[in-house]
Design a protein around this motif. Structure first.
Motif, short mmCIF file in Angstrom:
data_model
loop_
_atom_site.label_atom_id
_atom_site.label_comp_id
_atom_site.label_asym_id
_atom_site.label_seq_id
_atom_site.Cartn_x
_atom_site.Cartn_y
_atom_site.Cartn_z
N LEU A 280 0.80 -1.23 0.00
CA LEU A 280 0.00 0.00 0.00
C LEU A 280 0.82 1.27 0.00
CD1 LEU A 280 -2.89 -0.72 2.48
CD2 LEU A 280 -2.80 -1.02 0.03
N PHE A 281 1.79 1.33 0.86
CA PHE A 281 2.50 2.58 1.05
C PHE A 281 3.72 2.70 0.14
CE2 PHE A 281 -0.25 2.15 4.62
CZ PHE A 281 -0.71 3.44 4.82
N LEU A 282 4.43 1.61 -0.06
CA LEU A 282 5.57 1.68 -0.97
C LEU A 282 5.12 1.87 -2.41
CD1 LEU A 282 8.05 -0.99 0.47
CD2 LEU A 282 8.05 1.48 0.79
N SER A 283 3.90 1.46 -2.71
CA SER A 283 3.37 1.62 -4.07
C SER A 283 2.61 2.92 -4.24
CB SER A 283 2.44 0.44 -4.40
OG SER A 283 1.27 0.54 -3.61
N GLY A 284 2.26 3.57 -3.14
CA GLY A 284 1.48 4.80 -3.20
C GLY A 284 -0.02 4.57 -3.32
N LYS A 285 -0.48 3.33 -3.30
CA LYS A 285 -1.90 3.04 -3.45
C LYS A 285 -2.74 3.61 -2.31
CE LYS A 285 -1.28 -0.92 -6.35
NZ LYS A 285 -1.42 -2.29 -6.62
N ALA A 286 -2.14 3.76 -1.16
CA ALA A 286 -2.87 4.29 0.00
C ALA A 286 -3.35 5.72 -0.24
CB ALA A 286 -2.00 4.24 1.24
N LEU A 287 -2.68 6.43 -1.13
CA LEU A 287 -3.07 7.82 -1.41
C LEU A 287 -4.45 7.93 -2.04
CD1 LEU A 287 0.32 9.22 -2.73
CD2 LEU A 287 -0.75 9.66 -0.52
N SER A 288 -4.99 6.82 -2.53
CA SER A 288 -6.33 6.86 -3.12
C SER A 288 -7.43 6.98 -2.06
CB SER A 288 -6.57 5.61 -3.97
OG SER A 288 -6.63 4.46 -3.14
N ILE A 289 -7.10 6.74 -0.81
CA ILE A 289 -8.08 6.83 0.27
C ILE A 289 -8.22 8.29 0.69
CG2 ILE A 289 -8.65 6.11 2.62
CD1 ILE A 289 -7.02 3.57 2.05
N PRO A 290 -9.44 8.82 0.68
CA PRO A 290 -9.63 10.23 1.08
C PRO A 290 -9.07 10.50 2.48
CG PRO A 290 -11.64 9.35 0.11
CD PRO A 290 -10.70 8.18 0.28
N GLY A 291 -8.33 11.58 2.59
CA GLY A 291 -7.75 11.98 3.87
C GLY A 291 -6.38 11.38 4.14
N CYS A 292 -5.97 10.42 3.34
CA CYS A 292 -4.70 9.74 3.59
C CYS A 292 -3.52 10.69 3.40
CB CYS A 292 -4.55 8.52 2.70
SG CYS A 292 -3.10 7.53 3.11
N LYS A 293 -3.53 11.46 2.34
CA LYS A 293 -2.42 12.38 2.08
C LYS A 293 -2.23 13.34 3.25
CE LYS A 293 -2.69 16.17 -0.21
NZ LYS A 293 -2.87 17.25 -1.16
N GLU A 294 -3.32 13.91 3.73
CA GLU A 294 -3.25 14.86 4.83
C GLU A 294 -2.71 14.20 6.11
OE1 GLU A 294 -5.68 16.24 1.65
OE2 GLU A 294 -5.88 14.41 2.82
N GLU A 295 -3.16 12.99 6.37
CA GLU A 295 -2.69 12.27 7.55
C GLU A 295 -1.21 11.92 7.42
OE1 GLU A 295 -2.94 10.77 11.35
OE2 GLU A 295 -4.33 12.06 10.27
N LEU A 296 -0.79 11.54 6.22
CA LEU A 296 0.62 11.22 6.01
C LEU A 296 1.50 12.46 6.13
CD1 LEU A 296 0.34 8.64 3.10
CD2 LEU A 296 0.88 8.18 5.50
N LEU A 297 0.98 13.60 5.69
CA LEU A 297 1.73 14.85 5.86
C LEU A 297 1.89 15.19 7.34
CD1 LEU A 297 0.30 16.99 2.94
CD2 LEU A 297 2.69 16.30 3.26
N ARG A 298 0.85 14.93 8.12
CA ARG A 298 0.94 15.16 9.57
C ARG A 298 1.99 14.23 10.17
NH1 ARG A 298 -0.01 12.99 13.99
NH2 ARG A 298 -1.10 11.18 13.18
N ILE A 299 1.95 12.96 9.79
CA ILE A 299 2.92 11.98 10.29
C ILE A 299 4.33 12.37 9.86
CG2 ILE A 299 3.71 9.59 10.01
CD1 ILE A 299 0.71 8.80 9.89
N LEU A 300 4.44 12.89 8.66
CA LEU A 300 5.73 13.31 8.13
C LEU A 300 6.42 14.29 9.07
CD1 LEU A 300 7.45 13.15 5.44
CD2 LEU A 300 6.30 15.27 4.83
N LEU A 301 5.65 15.22 9.61
CA LEU A 301 6.23 16.27 10.45
C LEU A 301 6.21 15.94 11.93
CD1 LEU A 301 4.72 19.30 8.53
CD2 LEU A 301 7.01 18.32 8.33
N GLU A 302 5.28 15.08 12.37
CA GLU A 302 5.13 14.82 13.81
C GLU A 302 5.47 13.39 14.22
OE1 GLU A 302 1.09 15.80 14.76
OE2 GLU A 302 1.26 17.81 13.92
N GLY A 303 5.51 12.48 13.28
CA GLY A 303 5.67 11.07 13.61
C GLY A 303 7.10 10.67 13.95
N GLY A 304 7.21 9.44 14.42
CA GLY A 304 8.52 8.88 14.72
C GLY A 304 9.18 8.38 13.44
N PRO A 305 10.42 7.91 13.54
CA PRO A 305 11.16 7.49 12.35
C PRO A 305 10.47 6.39 11.54
CG PRO A 305 12.61 7.61 14.25
CD PRO A 305 11.22 7.83 14.74
#
Length: 192
Positions: free
Chosen positions: A114-139
């Motif tokens: 899902l994530f290595l292929s980018g397929k998860a981005l098709s789910i509404p809200g996923c991009k925004e959540e991943l951007l949040r994780i990008l800045l606030e999440g752990g490694p």
């Protein structure tokens, strides 16, 4: 010293002779190439079957979302993968939380397809959540977020988020390096 070297060389010759003798007895079967070809063809067939199964499950539409989310808890990795891929095909926002929670719990059976292929981005809200994780999440979370976001070509918000991570000296060198790699994948000709 010379004596030790001579004894060491003699021991090495003896061990190499044993290794050569062992490998000499272990010959590949004459149809080894054909066996490999058969296995590759079987993998290709199974891949097509998997894609067809995902497509059929996604065709069920909205009523399939809850059962597919429940299937994410199945102990069999194959079932979890098929359910996750079908949820991406359905593009239903209810799939976001269950998929992210599986991923963040370390379920790489879902993370890889899902994530290595980018397929998860098709789910509404996923991009925004991943951007949040990008800045606030752990490694570990950042790894998956960057992997998925590296497929969001032409998205300025993703570009800006990855640039912010790259420039943040408080983030790990690994995360910053991965962000740079994603930026290059998104716009290879763009100067950083």
């Amino acid at each position: 010293v010379q004596g030790r070297l001579q004894r060491g060389r003699a021991q090495l010759r003896k061990e190499l002779a044993m290794v050569a003798d062992t490998f000499g007895k272990e010959k590949l079967p004459p149809d080894f190439g054909a066996q490999i070809k058969r296995l590759l063809e079987m993998a290709e067939r199974r891949g097509r079957e998997r894609e067809e199964l995902v497509r059929q499950l996604a065709e069920f539409g909205e009523p399939a979302v809850e059962p597919l989310c429940e299937a994410l808890q199945d102990p069999r990795a194959f079932v979890r993968q098929i359910a996750a891929l079908a949820l991406c095909g359905l593009k239903d926002p209810r799939a976001l939380r269950p998929l992210l929670s599986m991923l963040l719990a370390g379920d790489y059976c879902i993370g890889n397809p899902l994530f290595l292929s980018g397929k998860a981005l098709s789910i509404p809200g996923c991009k925004e959540e991943l951007l949040r994780i990008l800045l606030e999440g752990g490694p570990n979370e950042q790894y998956w977020a960057i992997a998925a976001l590296s497929h969001a070509e032409g998205d300025q918000q993703v570009w800006d988020g990855l640039m912010a991570l790259l420039r943040d000296r408080q983030k790990s060198a690994g995360a910053r390096g991965q962000a740079l790699h994603a930026l290059c994948a998104l716009r290879p000709q763009h100067s950083l």
